[in-house]
Scaffold this motif. Structure first.
Motif, PDB file in Angstrom:
ATOM      1  N   GLY A 140       0.813  -1.215   0.000  1.00 53.41           N
ATOM      2  CA  GLY A 140       0.000   0.000   0.000  1.00 53.41           C
ATOM      3  C   GLY A 140       0.846   1.263   0.000  1.00 53.41           C
ATOM      4  O   GLY A 140       2.008   1.260   0.430  1.00 53.41           O
ATOM      5  N   GLU A 141       0.271   2.351  -0.486  1.00 58.96           N
ATOM      6  CA  GLU A 141       1.001   3.617  -0.572  1.00 58.96           C
ATOM      7  C   GLU A 141       1.126   4.263   0.808  1.00 58.96           C
ATOM      8  O   GLU A 141       0.179   4.303   1.583  1.00 58.96           O
ATOM      9  CB  GLU A 141       0.278   4.569  -1.527  1.00 58.96           C
ATOM     10  CG  GLU A 141       0.997   5.896  -1.723  1.00 58.96           C
ATOM     11  CD  GLU A 141       0.285   6.797  -2.720  1.00 58.96           C
ATOM     12  OE1 GLU A 141       0.632   7.986  -2.791  1.00 58.96           O
ATOM     13  OE2 GLU A 141      -0.637   6.309  -3.403  1.00 58.96           O
ATOM     14  N   VAL A 142       2.320   4.760   1.105  1.00 58.98           N
ATOM     15  CA  VAL A 142       2.577   5.489   2.343  1.00 58.98           C
ATOM     16  C   VAL A 142       2.831   6.946   1.993  1.00 58.98           C
ATOM     17  O   VAL A 142       3.753   7.254   1.224  1.00 58.98           O
ATOM     18  CB  VAL A 142       3.792   4.900   3.102  1.00 58.98           C
ATOM     19  CG1 VAL A 142       4.060   5.715   4.359  1.00 58.98           C
ATOM     20  CG2 VAL A 142       3.567   3.436   3.442  1.00 58.98           C
ATOM     21  N   SER A 143       2.023   7.837   2.539  1.00 64.92           N
ATOM     22  CA  SER A 143       2.130   9.259   2.213  1.00 64.92           C
ATOM     23  C   SER A 143       3.437   9.857   2.732  1.00 64.92           C
ATOM     24  O   SER A 143       3.740   9.758   3.923  1.00 64.92           O
ATOM     25  CB  SER A 143       0.947  10.013   2.823  1.00 64.92           C
ATOM     26  OG  SER A 143       1.156  11.412   2.757  1.00 64.92           O
ATOM     27  N   VAL A 144       4.204  10.468   1.815  1.00 60.50           N
ATOM     28  CA  VAL A 144       5.436  11.147   2.212  1.00 60.50           C
ATOM     29  C   VAL A 144       5.121  12.313   3.145  1.00 60.50           C
ATOM     30  O   VAL A 144       5.841  12.570   4.117  1.00 60.50           O
ATOM     31  CB  VAL A 144       6.206  11.643   0.981  1.00 60.50           C
ATOM     32  CG1 VAL A 144       7.457  12.409   1.398  1.00 60.50           C
ATOM     33  CG2 VAL A 144       6.574  10.489   0.074  1.00 60.50           C
ATOM     34  N   PHE A 145       4.038  13.028   2.850  1.00 60.72           N
ATOM     35  CA  PHE A 145       3.651  14.177   3.673  1.00 60.72           C
ATOM     36  C   PHE A 145       3.339  13.736   5.098  1.00 60.72           C
ATOM     37  O   PHE A 145       3.805  14.343   6.069  1.00 60.72           O
ATOM     38  CB  PHE A 145       2.438  14.873   3.059  1.00 60.72           C
ATOM     39  CG  PHE A 145       1.897  15.999   3.904  1.00 60.72           C
ATOM     40  CD1 PHE A 145       2.550  17.223   3.953  1.00 60.72           C
ATOM     41  CD2 PHE A 145       0.742  15.828   4.658  1.00 60.72           C
ATOM     42  CE1 PHE A 145       2.069  18.264   4.738  1.00 60.72           C
ATOM     43  CE2 PHE A 145       0.247  16.855   5.439  1.00 60.72           C
ATOM     44  CZ  PHE A 145       0.913  18.080   5.480  1.00 60.72           C
ATOM     45  N   LYS A 146       2.577  12.662   5.249  1.00 62.25           N
ATOM     46  CA  LYS A 146       2.235  12.170   6.589  1.00 62.25           C
ATOM     47  C   LYS A 146       3.488  11.695   7.317  1.00 62.25           C
ATOM     48  O   LYS A 146       3.619  11.888   8.524  1.00 62.25           O
ATOM     49  CB  LYS A 146       1.206  11.046   6.489  1.00 62.25           C
ATOM     50  CG  LYS A 146      -0.184  11.509   6.074  1.00 62.25           C
ATOM     51  CD  LYS A 146      -1.170  10.352   6.079  1.00 62.25           C
ATOM     52  CE  LYS A 146      -2.580  10.825   5.709  1.00 62.25           C
ATOM     53  NZ  LYS A 146      -3.544   9.694   5.709  1.00 62.25           N
ATOM     54  N   PHE A 147       4.391  11.076   6.572  1.00 58.70           N
ATOM     55  CA  PHE A 147       5.638  10.623   7.193  1.00 58.70           C
ATOM     56  C   PHE A 147       6.445  11.816   7.692  1.00 58.70           C
ATOM     57  O   PHE A 147       7.062  11.760   8.753  1.00 58.70           O
ATOM     58  CB  PHE A 147       6.454   9.806   6.185  1.00 58.70           C
ATOM     59  CG  PHE A 147       7.693   9.197   6.759  1.00 58.70           C
ATOM     60  CD1 PHE A 147       7.619   8.099   7.609  1.00 58.70           C
ATOM     61  CD2 PHE A 147       8.944   9.716   6.473  1.00 58.70           C
ATOM     62  CE1 PHE A 147       8.766   7.533   8.159  1.00 58.70           C
ATOM     63  CE2 PHE A 147      10.089   9.155   7.009  1.00 58.70           C
ATOM     64  CZ  PHE A 147      10.002   8.061   7.856  1.00 58.70           C
ATOM     65  N   ALA A 148       6.422  12.911   6.914  1.00 62.32           N
ATOM     66  CA  ALA A 148       7.117  14.125   7.354  1.00 62.32           C
ATOM     67  C   ALA A 148       6.486  14.682   8.621  1.00 62.32           C
ATOM     68  O   ALA A 148       7.185  15.172   9.512  1.00 62.32           O
ATOM     69  CB  ALA A 148       7.098  15.168   6.241  1.00 62.32           C
ATOM     70  N   ILE A 149       5.171  14.620   8.727  1.00 62.72           N
ATOM     71  CA  ILE A 149       4.479  15.110   9.921  1.00 62.72           C
ATOM     72  C   ILE A 149       4.856  14.278  11.143  1.00 62.72           C
ATOM     73  O   ILE A 149       4.994  14.804  12.260  1.00 62.72           O
ATOM     74  CB  ILE A 149       2.954  15.105   9.720  1.00 62.72           C
ATOM     75  CG1 ILE A 149       2.566  16.060   8.581  1.00 62.72           C
ATOM     76  CG2 ILE A 149       2.237  15.516  11.007  1.00 62.72           C
ATOM     77  CD1 ILE A 149       2.965  17.499   8.815  1.00 62.72           C
ATOM     78  N   VAL A 150       5.045  12.970  10.954  1.00 60.25           N
ATOM     79  CA  VAL A 150       5.494  12.126  12.062  1.00 60.25           C
ATOM     80  C   VAL A 150       6.849  12.616  12.562  1.00 60.25           C
ATOM     81  O   VAL A 150       7.095  12.722  13.770  1.00 60.25           O
ATOM     82  CB  VAL A 150       5.586  10.647  11.628  1.00 60.25           C
ATOM     83  CG1 VAL A 150       6.150   9.787  12.767  1.00 60.25           C
ATOM     84  CG2 VAL A 150       4.213  10.123  11.229  1.00 60.25           C
ATOM     85  N   ASN A 151       7.751  12.945  11.640  1.00 59.10           N
ATOM     86  CA  ASN A 151       9.047  13.511  12.017  1.00 59.10           C
ATOM     87  C   ASN A 151       8.883  14.839  12.743  1.00 59.10           C
ATOM     88  O   ASN A 151       9.646  15.159  13.663  1.00 59.10           O
ATOM     89  CB  ASN A 151       9.916  13.706  10.771  1.00 59.10           C
ATOM     90  CG  ASN A 151      10.674  12.459  10.380  1.00 59.10           C
ATOM     91  OD1 ASN A 151      11.767  12.182  10.871  1.00 59.10           O
ATOM     92  ND2 ASN A 151      10.085  11.677   9.479  1.00 59.10           N
TER      93      ASN A 151
END
Length: 394
Positions: A140-151
């Motif tokens: 499944g696709e993992v959002s780069v934007f959401k991953f950045a928000i986790v950081n």
């Protein structure tokens, strides 16, 4: 003093591997480049700005310095050795001021060099998350934007700890200058390098930083670029041989190199695999998702710190967490994202480049160092776990 080779864990070559380690060599090279930069007008301007904030003092100046360093980290990316060496090296020149002692700044700004304010440069960590998920059969696709928000959640946890600890950070000078008194109106001298030497210094610095940024693509050639930069500084007489030798043999370099053999020996014992498998079995199939992710984040960062193998540790613990999530019927994306990021979240022990440099440069005692880093460690991991679960609901 006994080393790992005395107990048969490794041989002499392994025990002293840190002194030929590419990262340590590059760190030593950057110490030379930082020393050269301190002769330029760029550093004079930087110092004037920092001196002004330090002399003005107070919480706002303290916070502004941290935010500036975090903003710079956004460009260099998490874990950039070049950036934290530059940051700590420059801030180590701050004069003592009772309004804002440099001992309050080195600890916070040093670690801020690992926490981007705008975390858009996370390609390495994002790639590992995709790799471990794909290896588990999840496409499944993992959002780069959401991953950045986790950081970003992680960075906000770090910033919160800095705010909380402002009043508790130690107050002492960090330089061995003869006059370590408050100098509100001290004039900063103009650099005495000829213009062409100053431009040469800027050029080799940019060249060395580019090498570091491209290191993941060009391999050891990235480290060699820093070495070539040092050679240029010597040939152009920006730095003398004695100055280069003193920078390379700084105590912080020797200490950082010395601990690598111990870390490698711990990793070769199979400790990471043993702990990971044991914990996964202990958690079983009936555990709170938040607690499960937090435990795996703690274990990943702990073992990565002790063994010195961040990526290797991440690749052991993340699949175990993914398997646990799947056995619970949960989406493992949040666990994968948090655990991968947590691999770069140790720093509570001064056995890696950045925490060792922070402790050595700031002249902190072990108690002073742990008073800041242990709360930082747990606050960041809690924020990281919360951010991952919010961005990637399970």
């Amino acid at each position: 003093m006994f080393t790992a080779c005395h107990f048969g864990i490794t041989d002499i070559k392994g025990a002293f591997a840190g002194f030929s380690n590419a990262t340590i060599v590059m760190l030593a090279e950057f110490m030379v480049i930082i020393a050269a930069l301190q002769k330029t007008n760029f550093i004079v301007v930087f110092k004037k700005a920092m001196f002004s904030m330090a002399n003005k003092g107070g919480f706002l100046s303290y916070l502004l310095i941290i935010l500036i360093v975090m903003l710079g980290c956004s460009l260099f990316g998490t874990g950039s050795t070049a950036y934290y060496v530059l940051t700590i090296g420059l801030l180590s020149t701050l004069p003592y001021s009772k309004m804002l002692p440099p001992s309050k700044v080195i600890m916070t700004a040093g670690f801020a060099a690992n926490h981007p304010l705008l975390p858009f440069n996370t390609a390495l960590q994002y790639g590992i998350v995709i790799a471990v998920l794909n290896a588990a059969g999840l496409t499944g696709e993992v959002s780069v934007f959401k991953f950045a928000i986790v950081n970003l959640f992680l960075s906000m946890g770090f910033l919160l700890n800095c705010i909380i600890q402002y009043k508790f950070l130690p107050d002492h000078p960090i330089a061995d200058e003869e006059s370590l008194v408050e100098k509100e109106n001290e004039d900063v001298k103009t650099a005495d390098l000829p213009r062409w030497k100053e431009l040469t210094t800027y050029g080799v610095f940019v060249f060395a930083v580019i090498g570091m940024l491209l290191q993941s693509k060009i391999g050891d050639a990235g480290y060699a670029m820093a070495g070539l930069s040092v050679a240029v500084l010597l040939v152009t007489e920006v730095m003398s041989f004695t100055e280069i030798r003193d920078a390379i043999s700084a105590p912080i370099i020797l200490m950082s190199a010395g601990v690598i053999g111990v870390a490698d020996a711990l990793g070769s014992t199979g400790l990471t695999d043993l702990v990971g498998t044991t914990v996964a079995n202990m958690l079983g199939t009936n555990v709170n998702p938040f607690l499960m992710i937090l435990v795996f984040c703690i274990l990943t960062s702990l073992l990565a710190t002790l063994t010195g193998s961040t990526i290797g540790t991440v690749y052991v613990f993340t699949p175990l967490a993914i398997a646990t999530c799947r056995s619970l019927g949960l989406d493992p994306t949040a666990a994968a994202a948090a655990i991968v990021i947590s691999g770069w979240c140790g720093h509570f022990l001064p056995i890696d480049g950045m925490p060792a440099m922070v402790m050595g440069t700031g002249k902190y005692t072990a108690a002073q160092f742990w008073r800041f880093t242990i709360p930082q460690y747990f606050i960041r991991l809690v924020f990281l776990t919360v951010g991952a679960m919010l961005m990637f609901p399970m």
